[in-house]
Design a protein around this motif. Structure first.
Motif, PDB file in Angstrom:
ATOM      1  N   LEU A 135       7.486   8.815  -2.484  1.00 12.68           N
ATOM      2  CA  LEU A 135       6.650   8.047  -1.914  1.00 12.68           C
ATOM      3  C   LEU A 135       7.400   8.194  -0.560  1.00 12.68           C
ATOM      4  CD1 LEU A 135       6.405   4.470  -4.253  1.00 12.68           C
ATOM      5  CD2 LEU A 135       5.316   6.841  -3.545  1.00 12.68           C
ATOM      6  N   ARG A 136       8.510   8.558   0.092  1.00 11.98           N
ATOM      7  CA  ARG A 136       8.954   8.533   1.203  1.00 11.98           C
ATOM      8  C   ARG A 136       8.345   9.722   1.749  1.00 11.98           C
ATOM      9  NH1 ARG A 136      14.857   7.997   3.339  1.00 11.98           N
ATOM     10  NH2 ARG A 136      15.066   9.814   1.782  1.00 11.98           N
ATOM     11  N   VAL A 137       8.008  10.009   2.899  1.00 13.20           N
ATOM     12  CA  VAL A 137       7.475  11.434   3.098  1.00 13.20           C
ATOM     13  C   VAL A 137       8.042  11.442   4.901  1.00 13.20           C
ATOM     14  CG1 VAL A 137       5.397  12.689   4.199  1.00 13.20           C
ATOM     15  CG2 VAL A 137       5.389  11.059   1.712  1.00 13.20           C
ATOM     16  N   TYR A 142      -2.916   6.869  13.325  1.00 12.67           N
ATOM     17  CA  TYR A 142      -3.270   5.756  14.117  1.00 12.67           C
ATOM     18  C   TYR A 142      -3.891   4.402  13.004  1.00 12.67           C
ATOM     19  CZ  TYR A 142      -5.402   2.202  17.749  1.00 12.67           C
ATOM     20  OH  TYR A 142      -5.452   1.274  18.192  1.00 12.67           O
ATOM     21  N   LYS A 143      -4.921   4.787  12.223  1.00  8.33           N
ATOM     22  CA  LYS A 143      -5.315   3.592  11.224  1.00  8.33           C
ATOM     23  C   LYS A 143      -3.611   3.337  10.158  1.00  8.33           C
ATOM     24  CE  LYS A 143     -10.035   5.082  11.035  1.00  8.33           C
ATOM     25  NZ  LYS A 143     -11.401   5.598  10.161  1.00  8.33           N
ATOM     26  N   ILE A 144      -3.267   4.174   9.812  1.00  9.11           N
ATOM     27  CA  ILE A 144      -1.969   3.125   8.740  1.00  9.11           C
ATOM     28  C   ILE A 144      -1.035   3.156   9.921  1.00  9.11           C
ATOM     29  CG2 ILE A 144       0.426   4.388   8.183  1.00  9.11           C
ATOM     30  CD1 ILE A 144      -1.156   6.740   7.165  1.00  9.11           C
ATOM     31  N   ILE A 145      -0.727   3.454  10.766  1.00 11.50           N
ATOM     32  CA  ILE A 145       0.328   2.535  11.545  1.00 11.50           C
ATOM     33  C   ILE A 145      -0.815   0.703  12.276  1.00 11.50           C
ATOM     34  CG2 ILE A 145       1.131   2.248  13.812  1.00 11.50           C
ATOM     35  CD1 ILE A 145       1.169   5.335  14.094  1.00 11.50           C
ATOM     36  N   LYS A 146      -1.691   0.978  12.502  1.00 11.47           N
ATOM     37  CA  LYS A 146      -2.145  -0.049  13.479  1.00 11.47           C
ATOM     38  C   LYS A 146      -1.667  -1.370  12.559  1.00 11.47           C
ATOM     39  CE  LYS A 146      -4.898  -2.529  16.118  1.00 11.47           C
ATOM     40  NZ  LYS A 146      -4.740  -2.749  17.371  1.00 11.47           N
ATOM     41  N   ARG A 147      -2.350  -0.522  10.694  1.00 12.72           N
ATOM     42  CA  ARG A 147      -2.760  -1.712   9.816  1.00 12.72           C
ATOM     43  C   ARG A 147      -0.812  -2.295   8.973  1.00 12.72           C
ATOM     44  NH1 ARG A 147      -6.489  -4.113   6.578  1.00 12.72           N
ATOM     45  NH2 ARG A 147      -5.436  -4.532   4.197  1.00 12.72           N
ATOM     46  N   ASN A 148      -0.075  -1.225   8.476  1.00 10.51           N
ATOM     47  CA  ASN A 148       1.011  -0.862   7.988  1.00 10.51           C
ATOM     48  C   ASN A 148       2.723  -1.227   8.904  1.00 10.51           C
ATOM     49  OD1 ASN A 148      -0.461  -0.967   5.377  1.00 10.51           O
ATOM     50  ND2 ASN A 148      -1.343   1.177   6.426  1.00 10.51           N
ATOM     51  N   GLY A 149       2.264  -1.062  10.177  1.00  7.69           N
ATOM     52  CA  GLY A 149       3.290  -0.248  11.413  1.00  7.69           C
ATOM     53  C   GLY A 149       4.152   1.191  10.626  1.00  7.69           C
ATOM     54  N   TYR A 150       4.770   1.704  11.411  1.00  9.39           N
ATOM     55  CA  TYR A 150       5.033   2.904  11.911  1.00  9.39           C
ATOM     56  C   TYR A 150       5.484   3.403   9.719  1.00  9.39           C
ATOM     57  CZ  TYR A 150       7.117   7.425  13.530  1.00  9.39           C
ATOM     58  OH  TYR A 150       7.554   9.207  13.255  1.00  9.39           O
ATOM     59  N   PRO A 151       5.104   4.484   9.556  1.00 10.82           N
ATOM     60  CA  PRO A 151       5.723   4.901   7.991  1.00 10.82           C
ATOM     61  C   PRO A 151       6.890   5.380   8.317  1.00 10.82           C
ATOM     62  CG  PRO A 151       3.958   6.609   8.754  1.00 10.82           C
ATOM     63  CD  PRO A 151       4.210   5.403   9.604  1.00 10.82           C
ATOM     64  N   ASN A 189       0.760  -1.369  -0.098  1.00 11.04           N
ATOM     65  CA  ASN A 189       0.353   0.015   0.143  1.00 11.04           C
ATOM     66  C   ASN A 189       1.110   1.059   0.463  1.00 11.04           C
ATOM     67  OD1 ASN A 189      -2.789  -1.649  -0.090  1.00 11.04           O
ATOM     68  ND2 ASN A 189      -2.073  -1.636   2.326  1.00 11.04           N
ATOM     69  N   GLN A 190       1.795   0.874  -0.911  1.00 14.02           N
ATOM     70  CA  GLN A 190       3.071   2.285  -0.107  1.00 14.02           C
ATOM     71  C   GLN A 190       2.242   3.239  -1.133  1.00 14.02           C
ATOM     72  OE1 GLN A 190       7.303   2.177  -1.151  1.00 14.02           O
ATOM     73  NE2 GLN A 190       7.249   0.403   0.645  1.00 14.02           N
ATOM     74  N   GLU A 191       1.907   3.013  -1.885  1.00 17.10           N
ATOM     75  CA  GLU A 191       0.966   4.417  -3.099  1.00 17.10           C
ATOM     76  C   GLU A 191       0.375   5.085  -2.383  1.00 17.10           C
ATOM     77  OE1 GLU A 191       2.085   1.638  -4.349  1.00 17.10           O
ATOM     78  OE2 GLU A 191       3.464   1.812  -5.919  1.00 17.10           O
ATOM     79  N   LYS A 192      -1.213   4.210  -1.901  1.00 20.03           N
ATOM     80  CA  LYS A 192      -1.555   5.323  -0.795  1.00 20.03           C
ATOM     81  C   LYS A 192      -1.991   5.804   0.380  1.00 20.03           C
ATOM     82  CE  LYS A 192      -5.048   1.335  -1.950  1.00 20.03           C
ATOM     83  NZ  LYS A 192      -5.953   0.555  -1.488  1.00 20.03           N
ATOM     84  N   LYS A 212       0.171   9.060  -0.351  1.00 22.84           N
ATOM     85  CA  LYS A 212      -0.994  10.304  -0.339  1.00 22.84           C
ATOM     86  C   LYS A 212      -2.111  10.531   1.001  1.00 22.84           C
ATOM     87  CE  LYS A 212      -4.884  10.297  -3.629  1.00 22.84           C
ATOM     88  NZ  LYS A 212      -6.094  10.701  -2.644  1.00 22.84           N
ATOM     89  N   VAL A 213      -1.808   9.619   1.853  1.00 25.53           N
ATOM     90  CA  VAL A 213      -2.210  10.254   2.729  1.00 25.53           C
ATOM     91  C   VAL A 213      -1.513  10.762   4.170  1.00 25.53           C
ATOM     92  CG1 VAL A 213      -3.762   9.233   5.007  1.00 25.53           C
ATOM     93  CG2 VAL A 213      -4.205   7.965   3.060  1.00 25.53           C
ATOM     94  N   LEU A 214      -0.109  10.462   3.801  1.00 26.32           N
ATOM     95  CA  LEU A 214       0.606  11.376   4.457  1.00 26.32           C
ATOM     96  C   LEU A 214       1.510  12.934   4.119  1.00 26.32           C
ATOM     97  CD1 LEU A 214       3.344   8.314   4.988  1.00 26.32           C
ATOM     98  CD2 LEU A 214       1.424   9.627   7.132  1.00 26.32           C
ATOM     99  N   LYS A 215       1.098  12.997   3.104  1.00 27.01           N
ATOM    100  CA  LYS A 215       1.465  14.134   2.517  1.00 27.01           C
ATOM    101  C   LYS A 215      -0.079  14.794   2.125  1.00 27.01           C
ATOM    102  CE  LYS A 215       4.302  12.425  -1.433  1.00 27.01           C
ATOM    103  NZ  LYS A 215       3.942  12.011  -3.077  1.00 27.01           N
TER     104      LYS A 215
END
Length: 215
Positions: A145-147, A123-132, A24-27, A30-33
């Protein structure tokens, strides 16, 4: 047997987060930005109020030095010489003072509203994907991609129920190895009262484990 099941559960969850992060890196990016832009926008609005009324503080002075290409002089500037806000407002009319406080209150409420939304999204991002993490996660494209978002975590109020959940998740991610030490120093420096400079903060694993038990 129970201990073995707990360890297996941790391993499976960790692998799952790595899988979803890669998928899910693209998604995520996008949300992080979007989060980063919203965070910057509300804080710029708060500083705009000070600019509008001619109030000088750390941020307005630092920005002014930056605009005239003297950003390196920030470390030399004696910010203790900036008069207090009350001193700067001494000769203002009551009407101007009331308008200033009204506009500052609006900016604070907007900031709190956006911070609450951002913390929920993170919280939702970390819960599913880990800390970005900017440094620790294997971003496929470090340019597009990296933010970097560690500073955003310093804007939250970790005394609320929801953001205590977020902090608990962050500490677990740190012990899972998905948060860079520098990022964690910045976050915990803010959580622990912002004393000194973020990168002078010393992470105490035992203290973190104790905080985790208390959350």
């Amino acid at each position: 047997m129970k201990k073995t099941l707990i360890i297996l559960s941790i391993i499976i969850t960790s692998c799952s987060k790595d899988y979803y992060f890669n998928k899910n890196q693209e998604k995520i990016s996008k949300v992080l930005k979007e989060i980063k832009n919203a965070d910057s926008g509300v804080r710029n609005f708060g500083e705009f109020v000070n600019y509008r009324y001619g109030i000088r503080d750390f941020d307005t002075v630092a920005d002014s030095l930056d605009e005239i290409n003297k950003f390196n002089e920030i470390n030399k500037f004696d910010f203790t010489k900036i008069p207090s806000k009350e001193k700067q407002m001494e000769n203002w009319s009551n009407n101007k003072i009331n308008l200033y406080h009204e506009h500052k209150l609006e900016s604070v409420k907007l900031m709190e509203y956006v911070d609450n939304i951002n913390s929920e999204k993170l919280y939702k991002i970390i819960k599913r994907n880990g800390y970005p993490s900017f440094y620790k996660r294997p971003w496929r494209d470090t340019i597009t991609l990296r933010v970097g978002t560690a500073f955003i975590f310093t804007h939250f109020n970790y005394e609320t129920k929801e953001e205590k959940k977020l902090l608990k998740l962050i500490i677990k991610e740190y012990f899972s190895g998905r948060i860079d030490e520098g990022e964690m120093r910045q976050i915990m420096w803010s959580v622990e009262g912002r004393n000194g400079y973020p990168y002078n903060y010393i992470i105490d694993d035992n203290k973190l484990k104790e905080k985790l038990r208390m959350l």
